[in-house]
Scaffold this active site. Structure first.
Site, PDB file in Angstrom:
ATOM      1  N   ALA A   1       1.101  -1.465  -0.059  1.00 28.08           N
ATOM      2  CA  ALA A   1       0.100   0.171   0.040  1.00 28.08           C
ATOM      3  C   ALA A   1       0.773   1.147  -0.146  1.00 28.08           C
ATOM      4  O   ALA A   1       0.231   2.612   0.855  1.00 28.08           O
ATOM      5  CB  ALA A   1      -0.796   0.290   0.933  1.00 28.08           C
TER       6      ALA A   1
ATOM      7  N   ARG B   1      -2.852   8.004 -10.898  1.00 26.80           N
ATOM      8  CA  ARG B   1      -3.784   7.848 -11.891  1.00 26.80           C
ATOM      9  C   ARG B   1      -5.077   8.543 -10.730  1.00 26.80           C
ATOM     10  O   ARG B   1      -6.811   8.769 -11.551  1.00 26.80           O
ATOM     11  CB  ARG B   1      -4.134   6.344 -12.917  1.00 26.80           C
ATOM     12  CG  ARG B   1      -3.747   6.763 -13.610  1.00 26.80           C
ATOM     13  CD  ARG B   1      -2.754   5.302 -13.751  1.00 26.80           C
ATOM     14  NE  ARG B   1      -2.108   3.725 -12.924  1.00 26.80           N
ATOM     15  CZ  ARG B   1      -2.373   3.014 -13.388  1.00 26.80           C
ATOM     16  NH1 ARG B   1      -2.846   1.957 -13.810  1.00 26.80           N
ATOM     17  NH2 ARG B   1      -1.457   1.925 -12.208  1.00 26.80           N
TER      18      ARG B   1
ATOM     19  N   GLY C   1      -0.702  -6.553 -16.138  1.00 23.93           N
ATOM     20  CA  GLY C   1       0.138  -7.065 -16.773  1.00 23.93           C
ATOM     21  C   GLY C   1      -0.402  -8.440 -17.354  1.00 23.93           C
ATOM     22  O   GLY C   1      -1.261  -9.061 -16.715  1.00 23.93           O
TER      23      GLY C   1
ATOM     24  N   LYS D   1     -30.366  16.442  20.349  1.00 26.82           N
ATOM     25  CA  LYS D   1     -28.882  15.986  20.610  1.00 26.82           C
ATOM     26  C   LYS D   1     -28.751  15.121  21.855  1.00 26.82           C
ATOM     27  O   LYS D   1     -29.280  15.919  22.402  1.00 26.82           O
ATOM     28  CB  LYS D   1     -28.269  17.354  20.375  1.00 26.82           C
ATOM     29  CG  LYS D   1     -26.691  16.535  20.287  1.00 26.82           C
ATOM     30  CD  LYS D   1     -25.737  18.310  20.870  1.00 26.82           C
ATOM     31  CE  LYS D   1     -25.692  17.827  22.268  1.00 26.82           C
ATOM     32  NZ  LYS D   1     -25.464  19.076  23.097  1.00 26.82           N
TER      33      LYS D   1
HETATM   34  C1  UD1 Z   1       0.105  -4.527 -10.726  1.00 24.35           C
HETATM   35  C2  UD1 Z   1       0.770  -5.412 -11.308  1.00 24.35           C
HETATM   36  C3  UD1 Z   1       0.146  -5.113 -12.699  1.00 24.35           C
HETATM   37  C4  UD1 Z   1      -1.104  -6.021 -12.400  1.00 24.35           C
HETATM   38  C5  UD1 Z   1      -2.171  -4.928 -11.814  1.00 24.35           C
HETATM   39  C6  UD1 Z   1      -3.548  -5.678 -10.958  1.00 24.35           C
HETATM   40  C7  UD1 Z   1       3.400  -5.197 -11.335  1.00 24.35           C
HETATM   41  C8  UD1 Z   1       4.668  -4.732 -11.607  1.00 24.35           C
HETATM   42  N1  UD1 Z   1       1.863  -4.648 -11.648  1.00 24.35           N
HETATM   43  O1  UD1 Z   1       0.065  -3.153 -11.582  1.00 24.35           O
HETATM   44  O2  UD1 Z   1       0.715  -6.418 -12.985  1.00 24.35           O
HETATM   45  O3  UD1 Z   1      -2.544  -6.565 -13.916  1.00 24.35           O
HETATM   46  O4  UD1 Z   1      -1.325  -4.448 -10.700  1.00 24.35           O
HETATM   47  O5  UD1 Z   1      -4.014  -4.720 -10.330  1.00 24.35           O
HETATM   48  O6  UD1 Z   1       3.571  -5.502  -9.582  1.00 24.35           O
HETATM   49  N2  UD1 Z   1       2.928  -0.464  -4.371  1.00 24.35           N
HETATM   50  C9  UD1 Z   1       4.049   0.289  -3.535  1.00 24.35           C
HETATM   51  N3  UD1 Z   1       5.442   0.136  -4.103  1.00 24.35           N
HETATM   52  C10 UD1 Z   1       5.567   0.561  -4.401  1.00 24.35           C
HETATM   53  C11 UD1 Z   1       4.443   0.360  -6.243  1.00 24.35           C
HETATM   54  C12 UD1 Z   1       3.173  -0.325  -5.766  1.00 24.35           C
HETATM   55  O7  UD1 Z   1       3.431  -0.270  -1.917  1.00 24.35           O
HETATM   56  O8  UD1 Z   1       6.311   1.257  -5.161  1.00 24.35           O
HETATM   57  C13 UD1 Z   1       2.098  -0.867  -3.966  1.00 24.35           C
HETATM   58  C14 UD1 Z   1       0.448  -0.212  -4.728  1.00 24.35           C
HETATM   59  O9  UD1 Z   1       0.020   0.701  -3.387  1.00 24.35           O
HETATM   60  C15 UD1 Z   1      -0.499  -1.111  -4.474  1.00 24.35           C
HETATM   61  C16 UD1 Z   1       0.199  -2.212  -5.414  1.00 24.35           C
HETATM   62  O10 UD1 Z   1       1.264  -2.053  -4.972  1.00 24.35           O
HETATM   63  O11 UD1 Z   1      -1.371  -1.442  -4.109  1.00 24.35           O
HETATM   64  C17 UD1 Z   1      -0.121  -2.206  -7.352  1.00 24.35           C
HETATM   65  O12 UD1 Z   1       0.546  -1.403  -7.366  1.00 24.35           O
HETATM   66  P1  UD1 Z   1       0.409  -0.392  -8.743  1.00 24.35           P
HETATM   67  O13 UD1 Z   1       0.782   0.701  -9.119  1.00 24.35           O
HETATM   68  O14 UD1 Z   1      -1.263  -0.265  -8.578  1.00 24.35           O
HETATM   69  O15 UD1 Z   1       0.053  -1.193  -9.408  1.00 24.35           O
HETATM   70  P2  UD1 Z   1      -0.170  -1.870 -10.854  1.00 24.35           P
HETATM   71  O16 UD1 Z   1       0.167  -1.202 -12.261  1.00 24.35           O
HETATM   72  O17 UD1 Z   1      -1.864  -1.534 -11.300  1.00 24.35           O
HETATM   73 CA    CA Z   2      -2.943  -1.121  -9.448  1.00 22.91          CA
END
Ligand code: UD1
Ligand code: CA
Length: 457
Positions: free
Chosen positions: A10, A16, A142, A351
Site C-alpha cells: 500500500a 492516477r 500485466g 442531541k
Molecule cells: C500491478 C501489476 C500488474 C497487475 C496489476 C493488478 C506490477 C509490476 N504490476 O500493476 O501486473 O496487473 O497490479 O492490479 O506489480 N506499490 C507499492 N510500492 C511501489 C509500487 C506499488 O507498495 O513501489 C503498491 C501500490 O500501493 C498498489 C500495488 O502495489 O497497492 C500495485 O501497484 P500499482 O501501481 O497499482 O500497480 P499496477 O500498475 O496496477
Molecule cells: Ca493497480
C-alpha cells in the site's frame, strides 16, 4: 498454512487517482479501500502478527489509520516507491523467516475470501502461484503468458502487440515459497519501460531457474484493481449491489435497490423495509418490521423493531427503541435515545438526550442534553436553551408532563413529574411535581388602539 505471512502493498502513489488522499484510504462506500483487504486477510484466519501493510506515499496517514483500526497489524515502510518488486524486497527482513509469503495489492477491495483462502492453501505447492482474471478490457494490467507448465507476466508497457492482445491478466495476488523468492528477488532489475522493479518479474526468473509457477483464474468482478476515480466508482457500485443482494436474500425488503446505499457493517433483520433513496452507514442496525422512509440517512443508528422512520430523517450515533417513530424532517444525533414508542416529529432536532417511553416531541423543537420521562408531550416550538455560550447544561423533565407550546427551558432546568408549563413560558426555575409553570408576560389589551393608529378605509 503453517508459518505463512501476508504482505499488503500500500505504498504506491496512486498517481492516477489525482487526489491528495492516499489511494488505499479512498473509500469504497463508507470504508477505506484498505479495510476490505485487511478484513479479507483476517477472515482467512491470518492473525495480526502475521500480517503487514507496506506504506510509503502518504504513509503517515495510512499508518495512523492502520494503527487505530487494526491494532496488532504490522506497518512497514517503503521510503522510496521504486515498484512492486522493490516493495516486496524492502519488507524482506520481516518475511524472510516464514515458509510462505502471500503478497496482495492494496487496491483489491472486492476480492472474495474464498479466493484468498484458495491462494493461501496453494502457498506450499508451487514456488509461485498467482491469481489471474479474464479482463473484458485488459487495459494496463500485466499480461499472463502461459507456457506448458509455467506462467510468467509481462507488464503492459513492456508487452509487444501480440502480448497486449492477451485478455488473461495479473490480479496482483501472489503466493511464494519464501526460499524460492529469496533466491530470485535480488535478480529483479528495473530494466524496463517504467524503470521500476516489478514483482511480476519474479515468475520469469523462477522459471529460468527451473522452479515451478502456476496460476488460477477468478472472476473479473472481484479482481479488478482501483487505479482511477472511475474504477473506484465501479468497485463501489459492485460492492453496493453485493451488500443489497445479501440483505434481500435474507428477507429484507428494499423497494428500489438502484437508489439505496448500505455499508458493509450494517445489520438489517428480515422484514425490515428500506424505501427509495435511503443511506445506512457505519455500525447501524435495523430490527424486524421497521421501515426506513425515503431520503433518510442513518449512521451508527441502532433501530429496534417496528420502528417507523417516516422520511427524510438524519440519525447519527443514536438509538430508536422498538415502536419509536421519527420524521419527516428530523435530526437525531449524539447518543440520543428514543425509548419505546417515543416520537420525534417534523423539524425536530434532538442531541444527546433521552426521550422516555411514549413521549412525543412532535413539531419544531430542539432537545439538547435533556432527559424526558415517560408519556411527556412537548408542545410545538419548545426548546432547551442548553448552551450559555460557555458550557452545556442539562434539562430534566419528569414523567407525564405537558409542556405548552413555545416553552424555553433555560438550562440547567428541572420539571417534576406530572407538571405542565404554560405556552410561551421561559422556564428559569424548577417546576415542582403536578404544578403549572408560567413564565410569561401577562396580556394587556389597549382598547380602541387601532382606531388611532391604523389607517383604516
Ligand atoms: C500491478 C501489476 C500488474 C497487475 C496489476 C493488478 C506490477 C509490476 N504490476 O500493476 O501486473 O496487473 O497490479 O492490479 O506489480 N506499490 C507499492 N510500492 C511501489 C509500487 C506499488 O507498495 O513501489 C503498491 C501500490 O500501493 C498498489 C500495488 O502495489 O497497492 C500495485 O501497484 P500499482 O501501481 O497499482 O500497480 P499496477 O500498475 O496496477
Ligand atoms: Ca493497480
Amino acid at each position: 498454512m503453517n508459518n505463512l505471512c501476508v504482505l499488503v502493498m500500500a505504498a504506491g502513489k496512486g498517481t492516477r487517482m489525482k487526489s491528495d488522499v492516499p489511494k488505499v484510504l479512498q473509500t469504497v462506500l463508507d470504508r477505506p479501500m484498505i479495510d476490505y483487504v485487511i478484513r479479507n486477510v483476517q477472515s482467512a484466519g491470518i492473525e495480526a502478527q502475521n500480517m503487514a501493510v507496506l506504506v510509503g506515499s502518504g504513509g503517515e496517514q495510512v499508518e495512523a489509520h492502520i494503527t487505530k483500526s487494526f491494532p496488532g497489524v504490522k506497518v512497514l515502510w517503503q521510503h522510496e516507491q521504486l515498484g512492486t518488486g522493490h516493495a516486496v524486497k524492502s519488507a524482506r527482513e520481516w518475511w524472510k523467516d516464514y515458509d510462505s509469503l502471500v503478497v496482495l495489492n492494496g487496491d483489491l477491495p472486492l476480492m472474495k475470501n474464498d479466493s484468498l483462502k484458495r491462494l493461501i492453501a496453494l502457498a506450499g505447492e508451487k514456488d509461485c502461484t498467482v491469481i489471474t482474471f479474464e479482463a473484458e478490457n485488459p487495459g494496463a494490467y500485466g499480461r499472463i503468458i502461459r507456457d506448458k507448465n509455467s506462467v510468467s507476466i509481462i507488464e503492459f508497457k513492456d508487452a509487444d502487440e501480440q502480448q497486449r492482445k492477451i485478455h488473461e491478466v495479473n490480479a496482483g495476488c501472489y503466493a511464494f515459497k519464501v526460499k524460492s523468492l529469496l533466491s530470485v528477488i535480488d535478480k529483479i532489475t528495473n530494466n524496463n519501460a517504467q524503470h521500476e522493479y516489478y514483482i511480476t518479474d519474479a515468475l520469469g526468473l523462477m522459471n529460468d531457474s527451473g522452479m515451478s509457477t502456476g496460476a488460477f483464474i477468478m472472476p473479473e468482478s472481484e479482481m479488478q484493481g482501483v487505479n482511477t476515480q472511475r474504477e473506484l466508482a465501479n468497485v463501489s457500485r459492485v460492492m453496493r449491489d453485493e451488500i443489497l443482494e445479501r440483505f434481500m436474500s435474507n428477507g429484507v425488503r428494499i423497494a428500489d435497490p438502484s437508489s439505496v446505499y448500505i455499508g458493509a457493517d450494517v445489520e438489517i433483520s428480515p422484514d425490515a423495509v428500506i424505501m427509495p433513496n435511503v443511506q445506512i452507514w457505519g455500525k447501524s442496525s435495523v430490527g424486524k418490521n421497521s421501515v426506513i422512509g425515503s431520503g433518510s440517512i442513518l449512521t451508527n443508528a441502532n433501530i429496534g423493531e417496528n420502528v417507523h422512520v417516516i422520511a427524510y430523517a438524519v440519525i447519527e450515533n443514536s438509538t430508536l427503541k422498538d415502536g419509536a417513530k421519527a420524521g419527516p424532517f428530523c435530526y437525531i444525533r449524539d447518543n440520543t435515545v428514543l425509548e419505546k414508542g417515543a416520537f420525534a416529529g417534523k423539524f425536530v432536532e434532538i442531541k444527546n438526550s433521552t426521550i422516555g417511553e411514549g413521549s412525543k416531541v412532535p413539531h419544531l423543537s430542539y432537545m439538547g442534553d435533556a432527559t424526558l420521562g415517560h408519556d411527556v408531550n412537548i408542545g410545538a416550538g419548545s426548546i432547551t436553551c442548553n448552551y450559555d455560550g460557555q458550557s452545556k447544561h442539562p434539562t430534566h423533565i419528569g414523567d407525564n408532563c405537558f409542556i405548552g407550546s413555545n416553552t424555553m427551558f433555560v438550562a440547567p432546568a428541572e420539571v417534576g413529574n406530572g407538571a405542565a408549563t404554560a405556552a410561551g413560558s421561559v422556564i428559569t426555575q424548577r417546576v415542582p411535581d403536578d404544578s403549572l409553570g408560567v413564565g410569561r408576560a401577562r396580556q394587556k389589551n389597549i382598547e380602541g388602539w387601532s382606531l388611532h393608529n391604523h389607517n383604516r378605509n
